[in-house]
Scaffold this motif. Structure first.
Motif, PDB file in Angstrom:
ATOM      1  N   SER A   8     -39.426  38.934   3.132  1.00 37.73           N
ATOM      2  CA  SER A   8     -39.922  37.577   2.890  1.00 37.73           C
ATOM      3  C   SER A   8     -40.728  37.532   1.606  1.00 37.73           C
ATOM      4  O   SER A   8     -41.174  38.554   1.098  1.00 37.73           O
ATOM      5  CB  SER A   8     -40.787  37.116   4.061  1.00 37.73           C
ATOM      6  N   GLY A   9     -40.886  36.301   1.105  1.00 40.43           N
ATOM      7  CA  GLY A   9     -41.677  36.106  -0.108  1.00 40.43           C
ATOM      8  C   GLY A   9     -40.968  36.510  -1.378  1.00 40.43           C
ATOM      9  O   GLY A   9     -41.577  36.607  -2.435  1.00 40.43           O
ATOM     10  N   LEU A  10     -39.653  36.741  -1.286  1.00 44.38           N
ATOM     11  CA  LEU A  10     -38.893  37.156  -2.474  1.00 44.38           C
ATOM     12  C   LEU A  10     -37.844  36.116  -2.817  1.00 44.38           C
ATOM     13  O   LEU A  10     -37.150  35.612  -1.931  1.00 44.38           O
ATOM     14  CB  LEU A  10     -38.168  38.470  -2.197  1.00 44.38           C
ATOM     15  N   ASP A  11     -37.708  35.824  -4.096  1.00 46.15           N
ATOM     16  CA  ASP A  11     -36.620  34.972  -4.542  1.00 46.15           C
ATOM     17  C   ASP A  11     -35.300  35.738  -4.371  1.00 46.15           C
ATOM     18  O   ASP A  11     -35.249  36.961  -4.572  1.00 46.15           O
ATOM     19  CB  ASP A  11     -36.835  34.623  -6.016  1.00 46.15           C
ATOM     20  N   ALA A  12     -34.254  35.013  -4.001  1.00 42.41           N
ATOM     21  CA  ALA A  12     -32.981  35.667  -3.691  1.00 42.41           C
ATOM     22  C   ALA A  12     -32.431  36.455  -4.883  1.00 42.41           C
ATOM     23  O   ALA A  12     -31.898  37.555  -4.729  1.00 42.41           O
ATOM     24  CB  ALA A  12     -31.963  34.613  -3.260  1.00 42.41           C
ATOM     25  N   ARG A  13     -32.579  35.904  -6.074  1.00 50.41           N
ATOM     26  CA  ARG A  13     -32.002  36.590  -7.239  1.00 50.41           C
ATOM     27  C   ARG A  13     -32.804  37.831  -7.604  1.00 50.41           C
ATOM     28  O   ARG A  13     -32.241  38.865  -7.982  1.00 50.41           O
ATOM     29  CB  ARG A  13     -31.928  35.617  -8.418  1.00 50.41           C
ATOM     30  N   VAL A  14     -34.117  37.695  -7.470  1.00 51.43           N
ATOM     31  CA  VAL A  14     -34.980  38.850  -7.742  1.00 51.43           C
ATOM     32  C   VAL A  14     -34.656  39.962  -6.745  1.00 51.43           C
ATOM     33  O   VAL A  14     -34.513  41.132  -7.109  1.00 51.43           O
ATOM     34  CB  VAL A  14     -36.470  38.439  -7.629  1.00 51.43           C
ATOM     35  N   ALA A  15     -34.530  39.575  -5.472  1.00 53.62           N
ATOM     36  CA  ALA A  15     -34.236  40.561  -4.428  1.00 53.62           C
ATOM     37  C   ALA A  15     -32.883  41.217  -4.652  1.00 53.62           C
ATOM     38  O   ALA A  15     -32.727  42.428  -4.479  1.00 53.62           O
ATOM     39  CB  ALA A  15     -34.268  39.876  -3.064  1.00 53.62           C
ATOM     40  N   LEU A  16     -31.908  40.412  -5.064  1.00 54.19           N
ATOM     41  CA  LEU A  16     -30.548  40.930  -5.246  1.00 54.19           C
ATOM     42  C   LEU A  16     -30.526  42.056  -6.287  1.00 54.19           C
ATOM     43  O   LEU A  16     -29.781  43.029  -6.162  1.00 54.19           O
ATOM     44  CB  LEU A  16     -29.623  39.779  -5.660  1.00 54.19           C
ATOM     45  N   ARG A  17     -31.359  41.912  -7.310  1.00 51.72           N
ATOM     46  CA  ARG A  17     -31.404  42.945  -8.349  1.00 51.72           C
ATOM     47  C   ARG A  17     -31.897  44.281  -7.775  1.00 51.72           C
ATOM     48  O   ARG A  17     -31.537  45.341  -8.254  1.00 51.72           O
ATOM     49  CB  ARG A  17     -32.328  42.500  -9.484  1.00 51.72           C
ATOM     50  N   GLN A  18     -32.751  44.192  -6.741  1.00 48.67           N
ATOM     51  CA  GLN A  18     -33.323  45.418  -6.168  1.00 48.67           C
ATOM     52  C   GLN A  18     -32.427  46.047  -5.096  1.00 48.67           C
ATOM     53  O   GLN A  18     -32.641  47.192  -4.719  1.00 48.67           O
ATOM     54  CB  GLN A  18     -34.690  45.123  -5.527  1.00 48.67           C
ATOM     55  N   LEU A  19     -31.491  45.270  -4.562  1.00 49.35           N
ATOM     56  CA  LEU A  19     -30.675  45.765  -3.447  1.00 49.35           C
ATOM     57  C   LEU A  19     -29.347  46.297  -3.982  1.00 49.35           C
ATOM     58  O   LEU A  19     -28.576  45.539  -4.566  1.00 49.35           O
ATOM     59  CB  LEU A  19     -30.425  44.632  -2.440  1.00 49.35           C
ATOM     60  N   PRO A  20     -29.080  47.577  -3.770  1.00 48.96           N
ATOM     61  CA  PRO A  20     -27.886  48.144  -4.394  1.00 48.96           C
ATOM     62  C   PRO A  20     -26.573  47.775  -3.701  1.00 48.96           C
ATOM     63  O   PRO A  20     -25.516  47.799  -4.311  1.00 48.96           O
ATOM     64  CB  PRO A  20     -28.135  49.660  -4.294  1.00 48.96           C
ATOM     65  N   GLY A  21     -26.616  47.430  -2.397  1.00 51.64           N
ATOM     66  CA  GLY A  21     -25.372  47.185  -1.684  1.00 51.64           C
ATOM     67  C   GLY A  21     -24.677  48.492  -1.369  1.00 51.64           C
ATOM     68  O   GLY A  21     -25.334  49.541  -1.356  1.00 51.64           O
ATOM     69  N   PRO A  22     -23.375  48.586  -1.128  1.00 52.72           N
ATOM     70  CA  PRO A  22     -22.490  47.415  -1.140  1.00 52.72           C
ATOM     71  C   PRO A  22     -22.506  46.714   0.222  1.00 52.72           C
ATOM     72  O   PRO A  22     -22.851  47.310   1.236  1.00 52.72           O
ATOM     73  CB  PRO A  22     -21.121  48.048  -1.402  1.00 52.72           C
ATOM     74  N   TYR A  23     -22.123  45.464   0.201  1.00 53.53           N
ATOM     75  CA  TYR A  23     -22.086  44.660   1.421  1.00 53.53           C
ATOM     76  C   TYR A  23     -20.657  44.192   1.692  1.00 53.53           C
ATOM     77  O   TYR A  23     -19.878  43.968   0.767  1.00 53.53           O
ATOM     78  CB  TYR A  23     -22.994  43.438   1.271  1.00 53.53           C
ATOM     79  N   ASP A  24     -20.371  43.999   2.983  1.00 50.68           N
ATOM     80  CA  ASP A  24     -19.070  43.432   3.362  1.00 50.68           C
ATOM     81  C   ASP A  24     -19.073  41.913   3.217  1.00 50.68           C
ATOM     82  O   ASP A  24     -18.023  41.299   3.050  1.00 50.68           O
ATOM     83  CB  ASP A  24     -18.739  43.784   4.816  1.00 50.68           C
ATOM     84  N   GLN A  25     -20.250  41.338   3.347  1.00 47.41           N
ATOM     85  CA  GLN A  25     -20.345  39.878   3.218  1.00 47.41           C
ATOM     86  C   GLN A  25     -21.704  39.514   2.643  1.00 47.41           C
ATOM     87  O   GLN A  25     -22.736  39.991   3.127  1.00 47.41           O
ATOM     88  CB  GLN A  25     -20.173  39.215   4.592  1.00 47.41           C
ATOM     89  N   ILE A  26     -21.682  38.685   1.622  1.00 53.14           N
ATOM     90  CA  ILE A  26     -22.927  38.151   1.070  1.00 53.14           C
ATOM     91  C   ILE A  26     -22.903  36.645   1.296  1.00 53.14           C
ATOM     92  O   ILE A  26     -21.984  35.957   0.845  1.00 53.14           O
ATOM     93  CB  ILE A  26     -23.088  38.478  -0.423  1.00 53.14           C
ATOM     94  N   VAL A  27     -23.883  36.161   2.033  1.00 52.21           N
ATOM     95  CA  VAL A  27     -23.962  34.725   2.339  1.00 52.21           C
ATOM     96  C   VAL A  27     -25.070  34.111   1.493  1.00 52.21           C
ATOM     97  O   VAL A  27     -26.216  34.557   1.554  1.00 52.21           O
ATOM     98  CB  VAL A  27     -24.264  34.516   3.841  1.00 52.21           C
ATOM     99  N   VAL A  28     -24.712  33.123   0.700  1.00 51.06           N
ATOM    100  CA  VAL A  28     -25.708  32.419  -0.117  1.00 51.06           C
ATOM    101  C   VAL A  28     -25.926  31.046   0.513  1.00 51.06           C
ATOM    102  O   VAL A  28     -25.036  30.195   0.505  1.00 51.06           O
ATOM    103  CB  VAL A  28     -25.242  32.263  -1.578  1.00 51.06           C
ATOM    104  N   ASP A  29     -27.086  30.877   1.091  1.00 45.77           N
ATOM    105  CA  ASP A  29     -27.405  29.607   1.760  1.00 45.77           C
ATOM    106  C   ASP A  29     -28.838  29.232   1.404  1.00 45.77           C
ATOM    107  O   ASP A  29     -29.666  28.983   2.272  1.00 45.77           O
ATOM    108  CB  ASP A  29     -27.229  29.793   3.281  1.00 45.77           C
ATOM    109  N   ALA A  30     -29.121  29.223   0.108  1.00 39.53           N
ATOM    110  CA  ALA A  30     -30.492  28.989  -0.354  1.00 39.53           C
ATOM    111  C   ALA A  30     -30.620  27.567  -0.880  1.00 39.53           C
ATOM    112  O   ALA A  30     -29.859  27.153  -1.757  1.00 39.53           O
ATOM    113  CB  ALA A  30     -30.836  29.982  -1.456  1.00 39.53           C
ATOM    114  N   TYR A  31     -31.569  26.881  -0.311  1.00 35.84           N
ATOM    115  CA  TYR A  31     -31.817  25.502  -0.731  1.00 35.84           C
ATOM    116  C   TYR A  31     -33.278  25.318  -1.074  1.00 35.84           C
ATOM    117  O   TYR A  31     -34.156  25.823  -0.370  1.00 35.84           O
ATOM    118  CB  TYR A  31     -31.425  24.517   0.384  1.00 35.84           C
TER     119      TYR A  31
END
Lengths: 133, 515
Positions: free
Chosen positions: B352-375
């Motif tokens: 929590s408390g992290l912007d999605a794009r900032v967090a994405l840079r820190q998370l290496p993955g890989p993921y089977d599904q990435i859901v973007v539902d940010a409003y």
């Protein structure tokens, strides 16, 4: 008297087999049944816009069809479209009332903005003019 | 005298900034906190400040400018004190309650501008008369040039504004809340006004009666949020650092609403785990996971904008999820854990408390599904989460055969917002994008797949087996017109450099209202 093919298409739609229901509906011989089945299956598949559009087109051909009239009323209420209502009633009255309130609100907001702008600019011009000794 | 003048300039400047920054929060439950609303509030306050400065310069010629200044402070204190309780009636007068989001969209712009005029112009005008009046008082008391006096007053006022801006964001709104912040500001102005009226001002004490509205307002004024939908009960509400949040319950289901939610919601919860059914778009994300052949492996999921965890609730009992969830608003997660719980597992980390794009840079993955539902607010997708550069970054975190899924609040596959985002995704990732108009909702799902073909609607790979709870949804997506395929490539319409997302959102809402 409804055909068995029509009943079968509706049964498929009720089961959630919408694609098969659509294919069967398109082969119905009676054009009124074809429209009714299309409306029914789109309504049940959650395509309320599509169902309303099909209903509207169907009513051009069959303006007195009770099913199409009732479904159009139901969809107009669900989608909050007062212009699509075909009859009166408490819910229809509420929807029309809500649309009228929206127009009133819009008019009020525009009037407030206009009057405020005139007042503020007028006051600014008055206050900024040079004072006579 | 000099110190009193400096104090009035400092605190007057501070209160103007507190009001300006809090103004959007007052309006947000009705009109949202979009850049359109910010523009209206700031524009109206700037015009009122200009008028107030001109008016103050005229009043400064009076025999006792300090007395006028005291009266302006007392009147300003009354206005600040009553602002919270005036907000609801003014907003409801301009925008009637009970409207759906798309119908309300046609009035949001004018109504927020009108409300800004009625609520914020009078007070800003009153408080901005202080600077010229104080300058005049100071020059008369001390002599010297007008520039010297004016410079000192401006310096004190600007320092006050600086303090007000930081205090509002970091302490007043999060710790005290809106209502107490306005009360505190009103009392501060009232004390300063009283001081100016009684200090060496014979005959001015009668003007202290102007303090009555301020004191009464500080005691009785109460900020009211929009009414609950019919049949709903309020479980919790809070002012987070980002928005007004509330959890309501209706027929056993719980909904998280933010700001100008009207008839919509940000997250949903039902007592039974698993897909929600009806028109809840979270089910579509779960359906996508069934398009993958490897159904026996844990599903590596990244949820960007997880809100109150509805996605995880929908996945419960369907697939075991491992991965990460990102939610920028920590308060939303606090409320969710209390009122809308999902089954938390050690394999799924919630940040929590992290912007999605900032967090994405820190998370290496890989993921089977990435859901973007940010409003942001109710209807706005943040521009930096729908740009070609962002999608390219998302693509690097996907496993081969993985899916990227976006929820777009829109009215059909031909909606201008859907077209712009789908074309941007198709261009950035050089892959086809499938748009799915979701049944019984005003949501469109956009899906792209890395290095593998998307299933074709109607094919067996698209449909879960007979009897599966998601088969009905998949069948509905097989109807003509329910899906649209955007071809790979082309030029991105939305970039970090240029993104007309807000005008596209307005066009989308206008399209929804015009049907």
């Amino acid at each position: 008297m409804q055909s068995s093919e029509f009943q079968a298409a509706l049964a498929l739609a009720r089961e959630g087999e919408f694609r098969a229901a659509d294919e069967r509906a398109q082969t119905l011989a009676d054009p009124l049944e074809r429209v009714q089945a299309q409306v029914y299956l789109r309504h049940h598949a959650g395509d309320l816009e599509g169902a309303l559009g099909t209903c509207r087109e169907g009513l051009l051909e069959y303006p007195l069809d009770a099913y199409l009239l009732a479904t159009r009323q139901e969809l107009a209420l669900a989608l909050a479209r007062p212009q699509e209502l075909v009859s009166d009633g408490r819910e229809a009255e509420q929807l029309r009332h809500s649309a009228a309130l929206l127009e009133q609100g819009q008019l009020r907001a525009k009037s407030v903005v206009l009057v405020s702008a005139i007042l503020l600019v007028g006051l600014l011009l008055w206050a900024a003019r040079p004072r006579t000794p | 005298m000099v110190w009193l003048t400096a104090a009035v300039a400092f605190f007057g400047g501070g209160v103007i900034l507190v009001v300006e920054l809090s103004a959007v929060r007052l309006l947000a439950p009705w009109f949202g906190a979009s850049s359109q609303v910010w523009t209206h509030v700031i524009g109206v306050i700037l015009l009122a400040l200009a008028v107030g400065y001109a008016l103050g310069s005229r009043l400064a010629a009076s025999a006792r400018p300090q007395r006028v200044c005291g009266m302006a402070l007392c009147l300003g204190a009354g206005w600040v004190a009553w602002l919270p309780s005036l907000t609801a009636p003014v907003c409801e007068w301009l925008m009637p309650p009970g409207l759906s989001l798309e119908r309300a969209a046609s009035v949001l712009g004018w109504a927020s501008l009108g409300a800004s005029c009625l609520l914020f112009a009078p007070g800003a005008l009153l408080l901005s008369t202080l600077s010229p009046l104080l300058t005049e008082s100071l020059q008369r008391a001390q002599g010297g040039s007008a520039g010297q006096a004016g410079g000192r007053v401006l310096a004190a006022g600007t320092l006050g504004s600086l303090a007000g801006s930081f205090l509002t964001s970091y302490w007043l709104i999060p710790e005290l809340g809106l209502q107490h912040s306005f009360r505190g500001c009103a009392l501060l102005l009232a004390v300063l006004g009283a001081a100016l009226l009684v200090v060496r001002q014979p005959g001015s004490r009668a003007a202290l009666v102007l303090l009555v509205p301020a004191l009464a307002g500080s005691w009785w004024s109460e900020w009211r949020r929009p009414a609950l939908p019919a049949g709903a009960t309020l479980l919790a509400q809070a002012e987070s650092s980002y928005q007004s949040v509330r959890v309501i319950e209706r027929d056993g289901w719980r909904f998280l609403q933010v700001n100008e939610g009207l008839d919509s919601f940000q997250s949903v919860w039902q007592p039974r785990p698993g897909p929600f059914g009806g028109g809840y778009y979270y089910d579509a994300f779960v359906l996508v996971s069934h398009w993958s052949a490897a159904s026996d492996q844990p599903w590596r999921l990244l949820s960007l904008g997880m809100g109150a965890g509805s996605l995880l609730r929908a996945f419960e009992g369907q697939r075991e999820c491992r991965g990460d969830g990102i939610e920028i608003d920590a308060r939303v997660l606090e409320l969710a854990r209390t009122h809308m719980p999902w089954k938390e597992s050690p394999g799924f980390a919630v940040h929590s408390g992290l912007d999605a794009r900032v967090a994405l840079r820190q998370l290496p993955g890989p993921y089977d599904q990435i859901v973007v539902d940010a409003y942001a607010n109710q209807t706005e997708i943040p521009a930096h989460l729908a740009s070609a550069e962002f999608f390219a970054l998302v693509w690097t975190r996907l496993a081969a055969g993985g899916f990227v899924c976006l929820n777009v609040g829109a009215f059909g596959n031909e909606d201008p917002l859907v077209e712009a985002i789908a074309r941007t995704l198709a261009a950035a990732c050089e892959t086809p994008v499938l748009a799915c108009r979701l049944p019984f909702s005003r949501n469109v799902l956009l899906v792209a797949r890395k290095q593998q073909a998307l299933p074709v609607p109607g094919d067996t790979s698209f449909l879960p087996p007979a009897g599966h709870s998601l088969r009905r949804l998949a069948q509905a997506l097989c109807l003509p017109g329910a899906t649209r395929l955007f071809p790979a490539g082309g030029l991105p319409e939305l970039t970090d450099d240029r993104s007309p997302l807000e005008s596209l959102t307005r066009a989308s809402l206008a399209r929804g209202a015009s049907h």
